[in-house]
Scaffold this active site. Structure first.
Site, short mmCIF file in Angstrom:
data_model
loop_
_atom_site.label_atom_id
_atom_site.label_comp_id
_atom_site.label_asym_id
_atom_site.label_seq_id
_atom_site.Cartn_x
_atom_site.Cartn_y
_atom_site.Cartn_z
N GLU A 167 0.73 -1.03 0.34
CA GLU A 167 -0.12 0.26 -0.37
C GLU A 167 0.95 1.12 -0.08
O GLU A 167 2.00 1.09 0.41
CB GLU A 167 -0.82 -0.06 1.42
CG GLU A 167 -2.14 -0.54 0.85
CD GLU A 167 -3.41 0.67 0.40
OE1 GLU A 167 -2.86 1.48 -0.23
OE2 GLU A 167 -4.11 0.27 0.12
N ASN A 224 -9.24 5.36 2.64
CA ASN A 224 -8.24 4.93 2.00
C ASN A 224 -7.74 6.38 1.30
O ASN A 224 -7.14 7.69 1.87
CB ASN A 224 -8.95 4.27 0.89
CG ASN A 224 -8.26 3.07 1.39
OD1 ASN A 224 -6.85 2.64 1.31
ND2 ASN A 224 -9.77 2.13 0.98
N ASP A 268 -9.80 2.19 -3.94
CA ASP A 268 -8.72 2.33 -2.74
C ASP A 268 -7.93 3.32 -2.94
O ASP A 268 -8.41 4.31 -2.52
CB ASP A 268 -7.79 0.70 -3.26
CG ASP A 268 -7.12 0.50 -1.21
OD1 ASP A 268 -7.17 1.13 -0.86
OD2 ASP A 268 -7.26 -1.09 -1.89
#
Length: 284
Positions: free
Chosen positions: A17, A145, A194
């Site tokens: 991420e 997010n 996301d």
């Protein structure tokens, strides 16, 4: 690979991420949330450095003073240039962890949280100042997010994943936000939104978890490009490399079949994808 994609880092990150380009060191920073690791990549040499954190880490961003600010399970922490750690803001909430984060134009950290069970309304988005004080901006997020700002700093883009929207706020004179509205509803797009990044044209690039793609939307919310990726779970994207021209894409291997998706968990890169924007360092 299709679309000219290349492999920047071959890995099996559980939830890779938060890619971020650090212009001071010319390195790519990204995290593996569930492995509690911050990864650093020197793209010119391929040298990788890994920093183990004490807790699950949702994001790591450069600090103006050197080192990193990290969004951990129990709050916001600081690593200095030598690797020493201290808490900036500790706020333990059972069954909740830090998730994506971004640094605003004024050097404040916008840090999201979520519950491990993704219970609706169990997360937040907060604006954290260099002295550790914080203001809750979104008190009832579910999976807080992607975050990013328009090139002129007058708008902030935000994703709370289960809403299946990209929202936009107006930015106030003091760097806060107001007047949340929907930029684009992506309910008809495969996967869920996301992480995101904003390019120099003001377009918003969104990674679609379980959607096999990163998609670009104009400032008016119109889709104008899709980059198909060879994994089902791209998580986030960011511009970096020489001139901020290369689009780096993190991915997740958690819940995937290694035989069917050997690149899941790797960091992919699309060279010369567009023109990125310089990202500020956290002022704390």
């Amino acid at each position: 690979m299709a679309d000219g994609l290349e492999i920047a880092v071959r890995a099996r990150a559980l939830i890779g991420e938060g890619p971020t380009w650090d212009p001071e060191t010319e390195r790519l920073i990204w995290v593996d949330i569930l492995s509690s690791r911050v990864h650093l990549l020197d793209t010119s040499t391929g040298r990788r450095t890994i920093l183990a954190t004490m807790q699950h880490v949702g994001a790591a961003k450069p600090r103006a003073a050197g080192g990193f600010v990290v969004n951990l399970r129990d709050g916001i922490g600081l690593y200095d240039a030598e690797g020493a750690f201290r808490w900036l803001r500790r706020e333990t909430v059972p069954e909740r962890r830090g998730n994506d984060a971004a640094v605003g134009p004024d050097g404040t950290l916008w840090a999201g949280t979520m519950r491990y069970d993704e219970r609706q309304g169990g997360g937040t988005l907060s604006r954290v100042h260099p002295d550790g004080t914080a203001v809750t901006v979104v008190p009832d997020a579910t999976v807080s997010n992607g975050l990013g700002w328009s090139p002129d700093g007058r708008q902030m883009y935000y994703i709370d994943t289960p809403t299946r929207r990209v929202d936009v706020f107006g930015v106030t004179a003091d760097g806060g936000v107001r007047d949340r509205r929907t930029l684009v509803d992506v309910s008809d797009v495969p996967g869920v939104p996301d992480g995101l990044t904003v390019d120099a044209d003001g377009c918003v690039w969104v990674a679609f978890f379980d959607g096999h793609a990163v998609r670009r939307y104009t400032p008016e919310g119109k889709p104008d490009r899709a980059v198909e990726v060879p994994v089902s779970r791209p998580t986030a994207c960011a511009f970096g490399g020489p001139g901020l021209r290369d689009l780096f894409i993190t991915t997740a291997s958690d819940g995937t079949d290694p035989a069917a998706e050997p690149l899941a968990g790797s960091v992919l890169v699309l060279p010369d994808a567009g023109q990125g924007l310089p990202q500020p360092a956290f002022a704390g």
